[in-house]
Design a protein around this motif. Structure first.
Motif, PDB file in Angstrom:
ATOM      1  N   HIS A 343     -40.497 -37.886  30.905  1.00 42.14           N
ATOM      2  CA  HIS A 343     -41.739 -38.604  30.634  1.00 42.14           C
ATOM      3  C   HIS A 343     -42.502 -37.953  29.475  1.00 42.14           C
ATOM      4  CE1 HIS A 343     -40.872 -40.841  34.180  1.00 42.14           C
ATOM      5  NE2 HIS A 343     -41.076 -39.826  35.004  1.00 42.14           N
ATOM      6  N   PRO A 344     -42.976 -38.744  28.524  1.00 37.84           N
ATOM      7  CA  PRO A 344     -43.669 -38.179  27.357  1.00 37.84           C
ATOM      8  C   PRO A 344     -44.850 -37.273  27.695  1.00 37.84           C
ATOM      9  CG  PRO A 344     -43.116 -40.469  26.942  1.00 37.84           C
ATOM     10  CD  PRO A 344     -42.777 -40.200  28.380  1.00 37.84           C
ATOM     11  N   ASP A 345     -45.620 -37.608  28.725  1.00 34.56           N
ATOM     12  CA  ASP A 345     -46.774 -36.775  29.041  1.00 34.56           C
ATOM     13  C   ASP A 345     -46.355 -35.394  29.527  1.00 34.56           C
ATOM     14  OD1 ASP A 345     -49.719 -36.556  29.298  1.00 34.56           O
ATOM     15  OD2 ASP A 345     -49.207 -36.196  31.392  1.00 34.56           O
ATOM     16  N   ILE A 346     -45.261 -35.341  30.279  1.00 38.97           N
ATOM     17  CA  ILE A 346     -44.734 -34.033  30.701  1.00 38.97           C
ATOM     18  C   ILE A 346     -44.232 -33.273  29.484  1.00 38.97           C
ATOM     19  CG2 ILE A 346     -42.954 -32.874  32.067  1.00 38.97           C
ATOM     20  CD1 ILE A 346     -45.161 -34.081  33.780  1.00 38.97           C
ATOM     21  N   ARG A 347     -43.553 -33.979  28.582  1.00 37.78           N
ATOM     22  CA  ARG A 347     -43.085 -33.336  27.352  1.00 37.78           C
ATOM     23  C   ARG A 347     -44.265 -32.819  26.509  1.00 37.78           C
ATOM     24  NH1 ARG A 347     -37.778 -33.599  25.463  1.00 37.78           N
ATOM     25  NH2 ARG A 347     -36.425 -34.129  27.213  1.00 37.78           N
ATOM     26  N   ARG A 348     -45.348 -33.586  26.475  1.00 39.30           N
ATOM     27  CA  ARG A 348     -46.530 -33.130  25.739  1.00 39.30           C
ATOM     28  C   ARG A 348     -46.984 -31.775  26.251  1.00 39.30           C
ATOM     29  NH1 ARG A 348     -51.406 -32.673  27.418  1.00 39.30           N
ATOM     30  NH2 ARG A 348     -50.966 -33.909  29.281  1.00 39.30           N
ATOM     31  N   ALA A 349     -47.065 -31.644  27.557  1.00 40.91           N
ATOM     32  CA  ALA A 349     -47.511 -30.382  28.141  1.00 40.91           C
ATOM     33  C   ALA A 349     -46.513 -29.263  27.862  1.00 40.91           C
ATOM     34  CB  ALA A 349     -47.714 -30.550  29.650  1.00 40.91           C
ATOM     35  N   LEU A 350     -45.244 -29.531  28.102  1.00 42.99           N
ATOM     36  CA  LEU A 350     -44.227 -28.494  27.920  1.00 42.99           C
ATOM     37  C   LEU A 350     -44.109 -28.064  26.463  1.00 42.99           C
ATOM     38  CD1 LEU A 350     -41.391 -29.765  30.307  1.00 42.99           C
ATOM     39  CD2 LEU A 350     -43.038 -27.920  30.735  1.00 42.99           C
ATOM     40  N   MET A 351     -44.118 -29.015  25.549  1.00 49.48           N
ATOM     41  CA  MET A 351     -43.982 -28.672  24.132  1.00 49.48           C
ATOM     42  C   MET A 351     -45.216 -27.943  23.613  1.00 49.48           C
ATOM     43  SD  MET A 351     -40.998 -29.375  23.002  1.00 49.48           S
ATOM     44  CE  MET A 351     -41.272 -29.223  21.228  1.00 49.48           C
ATOM     45  N   THR A 352     -46.386 -28.318  24.107  1.00 51.19           N
ATOM     46  CA  THR A 352     -47.605 -27.612  23.696  1.00 51.19           C
ATOM     47  C   THR A 352     -47.543 -26.159  24.143  1.00 51.19           C
ATOM     48  OG1 THR A 352     -48.924 -29.634  23.810  1.00 51.19           O
ATOM     49  CG2 THR A 352     -50.123 -27.551  23.899  1.00 51.19           C
ATOM     50  N   MET A 353     -47.168 -25.935  25.390  1.00 52.10           N
ATOM     51  CA  MET A 353     -47.055 -24.562  25.888  1.00 52.10           C
ATOM     52  C   MET A 353     -46.016 -23.786  25.095  1.00 52.10           C
ATOM     53  SD  MET A 353     -47.316 -24.853  30.045  1.00 52.10           S
ATOM     54  CE  MET A 353     -46.591 -26.459  30.334  1.00 52.10           C
ATOM     55  N   ARG A 354     -44.853 -24.389  24.915  1.00 52.95           N
ATOM     56  CA  ARG A 354     -43.755 -23.712  24.217  1.00 52.95           C
ATOM     57  C   ARG A 354     -44.146 -23.350  22.779  1.00 52.95           C
ATOM     58  NH1 ARG A 354     -37.708 -24.555  24.819  1.00 52.95           N
ATOM     59  NH2 ARG A 354     -36.790 -23.741  22.885  1.00 52.95           N
ATOM     60  N   ALA A 355     -44.783 -24.299  22.087  1.00 54.34           N
ATOM     61  CA  ALA A 355     -45.144 -24.070  20.687  1.00 54.34           C
ATOM     62  C   ALA A 355     -46.145 -22.932  20.541  1.00 54.34           C
ATOM     63  CB  ALA A 355     -45.701 -25.357  20.076  1.00 54.34           C
ATOM     64  N   PHE A 356     -47.138 -22.882  21.430  1.00 51.16           N
ATOM     65  CA  PHE A 356     -48.115 -21.793  21.361  1.00 51.16           C
ATOM     66  C   PHE A 356     -47.511 -20.470  21.813  1.00 51.16           C
ATOM     67  CE2 PHE A 356     -51.598 -24.832  20.797  1.00 51.16           C
ATOM     68  CZ  PHE A 356     -52.405 -24.113  19.924  1.00 51.16           C
ATOM     69  N   ASN A 357     -46.613 -20.502  22.787  1.00 50.90           N
ATOM     70  CA  ASN A 357     -46.003 -19.257  23.239  1.00 50.90           C
ATOM     71  C   ASN A 357     -45.142 -18.624  22.148  1.00 50.90           C
ATOM     72  OD1 ASN A 357     -47.159 -19.480  25.762  1.00 50.90           O
ATOM     73  ND2 ASN A 357     -45.357 -20.365  26.738  1.00 50.90           N
ATOM     74  N   GLU A 358     -44.282 -19.419  21.535  1.00 49.09           N
ATOM     75  CA  GLU A 358     -43.376 -18.865  20.526  1.00 49.09           C
ATOM     76  C   GLU A 358     -44.138 -18.492  19.258  1.00 49.09           C
ATOM     77  OE1 GLU A 358     -39.869 -21.239  19.933  1.00 49.09           O
ATOM     78  OE2 GLU A 358     -39.524 -21.461  22.088  1.00 49.09           O
ATOM     79  N   GLY A 359     -45.088 -19.327  18.850  1.00 51.89           N
ATOM     80  CA  GLY A 359     -45.912 -18.981  17.701  1.00 51.89           C
ATOM     81  C   GLY A 359     -46.835 -17.818  18.005  1.00 51.89           C
ATOM     82  N   GLY A 360     -47.390 -17.805  19.220  1.00 54.62           N
ATOM     83  CA  GLY A 360     -48.278 -16.716  19.628  1.00 54.62           C
ATOM     84  C   GLY A 360     -47.546 -15.389  19.745  1.00 54.62           C
ATOM     85  N   ARG A 361     -46.286 -15.437  20.136  1.00 55.97           N
ATOM     86  CA  ARG A 361     -45.484 -14.203  20.214  1.00 55.97           C
ATOM     87  C   ARG A 361     -45.344 -13.592  18.816  1.00 55.97           C
ATOM     88  NH1 ARG A 361     -41.597 -16.235  22.899  1.00 55.97           N
ATOM     89  NH2 ARG A 361     -42.607 -15.565  24.830  1.00 55.97           N
ATOM     90  N   ALA A 362     -45.036 -14.429  17.845  1.00 53.96           N
ATOM     91  CA  ALA A 362     -44.929 -13.935  16.472  1.00 53.96           C
ATOM     92  C   ALA A 362     -46.277 -13.405  15.983  1.00 53.96           C
ATOM     93  CB  ALA A 362     -44.431 -15.054  15.560  1.00 53.96           C
ATOM     94  N   PHE A 363     -47.355 -14.108  16.306  1.00 56.09           N
ATOM     95  CA  PHE A 363     -48.707 -13.686  15.934  1.00 56.09           C
ATOM     96  C   PHE A 363     -49.035 -12.320  16.536  1.00 56.09           C
ATOM     97  CE2 PHE A 363     -53.459 -14.803  16.841  1.00 56.09           C
ATOM     98  CZ  PHE A 363     -53.885 -13.959  15.827  1.00 56.09           C
ATOM     99  N   ALA A 364     -48.736 -12.141  17.819  1.00 56.94           N
ATOM    100  CA  ALA A 364     -49.047 -10.875  18.495  1.00 56.94           C
ATOM    101  C   ALA A 364     -48.248  -9.720  17.911  1.00 56.94           C
ATOM    102  CB  ALA A 364     -48.770 -11.005  19.993  1.00 56.94           C
ATOM    103  N   LEU A 365     -46.965  -9.936  17.652  1.00 58.71           N
ATOM    104  CA  LEU A 365     -46.127  -8.862  17.131  1.00 58.71           C
ATOM    105  C   LEU A 365     -46.470  -8.548  15.676  1.00 58.71           C
ATOM    106  CD1 LEU A 365     -42.714  -9.768  18.801  1.00 58.71           C
ATOM    107  CD2 LEU A 365     -44.370  -8.014  19.487  1.00 58.71           C
ATOM    108  N   TRP A 366     -46.810  -9.558  14.902  1.00 63.29           N
ATOM    109  CA  TRP A 366     -47.248  -9.343  13.522  1.00 63.29           C
ATOM    110  C   TRP A 366     -48.539  -8.520  13.501  1.00 63.29           C
ATOM    111  CZ3 TRP A 366     -51.509 -12.038  10.993  1.00 63.29           C
ATOM    112  CH2 TRP A 366     -51.578 -11.815   9.613  1.00 63.29           C
ATOM    113  N   THR A 367     -49.461  -8.823  14.420  1.00 56.62           N
ATOM    114  CA  THR A 367     -50.711  -8.067  14.512  1.00 56.62           C
ATOM    115  C   THR A 367     -50.440  -6.630  14.938  1.00 56.62           C
ATOM    116  OG1 THR A 367     -51.907 -10.094  15.089  1.00 56.62           O
ATOM    117  CG2 THR A 367     -53.006  -8.010  15.549  1.00 56.62           C
ATOM    118  N   ALA A 368     -49.546  -6.455  15.912  1.00 54.24           N
ATOM    119  CA  ALA A 368     -49.182  -5.100  16.347  1.00 54.24           C
ATOM    120  C   ALA A 368     -48.571  -4.302  15.203  1.00 54.24           C
ATOM    121  CB  ALA A 368     -48.215  -5.173  17.519  1.00 54.24           C
TER     122      ALA A 368
END
Length: 598
Positions: A343-368
């Motif tokens: 279902h698209p709405d479930i995908r919206r939630a999952l993709m939003t979480m995934r995108a911020f997690n993977e991008g946020g991981r790079a952000f956190a490690l770059w800052t470190a």
């Protein structure tokens, strides 16, 4: 029951391929940190997280901490054994100096493995996390004798540490604090007062607890200029290093909290407790900020970590739960309904979480990595640039990643439907635990004000201009790369919005400071969106290049990385325009209503 698998492959991709950590081999602690060592350490950390920390997370939440009649506090069952195993593995001292028993490895690597451990058990990991912050403050501002007395045992985890700032009447405005310090003539002070919300303030997981306490020496100036920092041990330390008498510090009560039940959040009473000045009279805030900045980076990691484990569980549930049919036709015709992941709405939630997690991981490690460069590089200019970036990024990482961590825990709970509201499924704990990260170590509204009021104008705007130039140069350098145009064009538009909002503050906030206050929260999130977008563009460049070369052993991983990158650019980056519009409306409608009308 919840599940957890440490995202080792993604960490290694960021460290090796995106950040190119081997390029920093000339810095202390980095020489041996090649792909093989990184793989070995992250794999072992994943094992500790999955097999030691995670199994006692849910039970720790259910059991909580218990204050006994003698004011001692018992941590949940299994916490001490897990903590001991963590310490015996050398994890607490991973990035600490070797001369004090640490391993001297990069803070970047410490941050990478900390993400796994916090995901596995946030409440438990607060005990060593606070200890590491206290160690950092002592190493930077303590005397040689203080370092030798306290740091080795803290690095070993035999002793733990805390930070004591907040009082019943005094949170962010530390100038109001009342805890007093009376000189004793022998170099020591008697500390009296009460502190609240003290994480890990009392527990049975270490032999001693080293409290770092803000107090005002008798006769000191009012406000923040008269604050000093003191080391106040739970047990006095004899000259030979052995433990002596109990000091005049005790846990008056345990706070009854929404989450992090496995961590002892205490009301701490100081009754003529013996303390030792650290960092000089009336210089307490400078020393405490070392600890607070370390803690803010750690809290940013907490947001990422909770977002990751919440996502993993929501994704598994969505693959297994069958409900309804796909809008485009049945995807599991052999079943009575399709898995909800169609279902698209479930995908919206999952993709939003995934995108911020993977991008946020790079952000956190770059800052470190900026922290490592700032503290370890022998190049003065590189240290200055990295220190500027670290200061600029700290409130953004803390504020944005903790807001998103909570949002994503709620999103994950929503994927579960009614089961997400039932305790046995575990999703409630992630929502409850994530909520505190938005509040402590400086509430996120304060982080936004810090960004706009202090970090932007610092050194004439040197840090923000350098970052804008770096992101702009990346877009320009890759402008002719057709495979990247879908990323760089969107990133450049987001950067333009961020630059325009920055200029708007310069033109409209000096004469009317409320304009800065009114727009700061939107600005912080806009900044975070752009920086994470920059991380995604860098990751996309690496993935595109490797796929174009052919015969990649991780082709599926890289293709999925590009799909997630495109989602971020399509669905998240356009938010910068909304944030810019809100910022430019100013403070009028926000501040016009009279206080008594609320």
């Amino acid at each position: 029951m919840p599940v957890f698998k440490a995202p080792v492959q993604d960490t290694l991709f960021v460290l090796n391929d995106v950040l190119g950590i081997e390029r920093y081999a000339n810095m202390p602690g980095f020489a041996d940190v090649g792909p093989d060592l990184l793989e070995a350490i992250t794999a072992e950390a994943a094992k500790v997280a999955e097999e030691v920390m995670f199994p006692v997370n849910l039970s720790g939440d259910q059991e909580g901490c218990v204050r006994n009649h003698d004011a001692s506090v018992k941590a949940p069952k299994g916490f001490k054994a897990a903590f001991d195993q963590y310490c015996q593995g050398g994890w607490l001292g991973l990035s600490m100096p070797e001369e004090f028993g640490g391993q001297g490895l990069p803070y970047t690597l410490h941050s990478a493995v900390s993400e796994y451990l916090i995901s596995a058990n946030m409440a438990l990991m607060m005990y060593p996390g606070l200890t590491q912050g206290a160690i950092a403050a002592i190493l930077e501002h303590g005397s040689d004798a203080q370092k030798q007395t306290y740091v080795p045992n803290m690095v070993a985890g035999t002793w733990t540490g805390t930070m004591n700032l907040t009082e019943p009447h005094c949170g962010t405005d530390l100038g109001l604090l009342r805890t007093k310090a009376v000189p004793q003539g022998d170099g020591s002070y008697k500390i009296s007062g009460q502190k609240i919300f003290i994480s890990a303030g009392e527990h049975d997981m270490s032999d001693n607890i080293i409290h770092l306490v803000l107090a005002r020496i008798e006769g000191a100036p009012e406000g923040t200029k008269g604050i000093s920092l003191f080391i106040v041990p739970k047990f006095m330390v004899n000259e030979d290093g052995s433990l002596g008498a109990r000091n005049g510090v005790s846990c008056g009560a345990l706070e009854h909290k929404m989450g992090i039940h496995g961590n002892a959040t205490c009301v701490m009473n100081y009754d003529d407790a013996t303390g030792y000045l650290i960092g000089g009279e009336n210089k307490g805030l400078a020393a405490m900020f070392v600890m607070m900045n370390e803690a803010r980076l750690g809290v940013g990691l907490q947001g990422l970590s909770i977002g990751e484990i919440a996502y993993q569980n929501a994704a598994q549930y969505a693959r297994e739960r069958i409900q309804g049919r796909s809008l485009s036709g049945p995807k599991a015709p052999n079943l009575k309904a399709d898995p909800i992941i169609v279902h698209p709405d479930i995908r919206r939630a999952l993709m939003t979480m995934r995108a911020f997690n993977e991008g946020g991981r790079a952000f956190a490690l770059w800052t470190a990595l900026q922290s490592d460069i700032a503290h370890r590089s022998d190049d003065a200019k590189a240290r200055e640039t990295a220190s500027d970036l670290l200061g600029l990024m700290t409130p953004i990482l803390k504020g944005v990643m903790t807001d998103k961590g909570f949002d994503h825990a709620v999103m994950a709970q929503q994927v579960y439907g009614g089961h997400g509201y039932i305790e046995e499924w575990g999703m409630s704990q992630y929502v409850r635990d994530a909520r505190i990260a938005m509040i402590y170590e400086g509430a996120n509204g304060i982080q936004a004000l810090d960004l706009v009021g202090r970090k932007l104008p610092a050194n004439g705007g040197r840090a923000v201009m350098a970052l804008f130039n770096e992101i702009g140069a990346f877009c320009e350098e890759n402008r002719s790369n057709e495979a990247l145009s879908g990323f760089t064009k969107v990133l450049k538009k987001g950067l333009n919005d961020l630059q325009a909002s920055t200029m708007w503050f310069m033109q409209n906030a000096m004469a009317k400071p409320d304009n800065a206050g009114a727009g700061s929260y939107d600005y912080m999130h806009m900044f975070g969106i752009v920086v994470i977008g920059y991380m995604w563009a860098r990751m996309a460049k690496v993935a595109e290049a490797e796929l174009a070369a052919g015969n990649s052993p991780r082709e599926d991983y890289l293709k999925n990385k590009l799909i997630t990158a495109r989602f971020y650019m399509d669905k998240v980056m356009p938010e910068t325009a909304l944030r810019k519009t809100r910022i430019e409306t100013g403070a009028d409608t926000m501040m016009e209503l009279a206080a008594e009308a609320f």
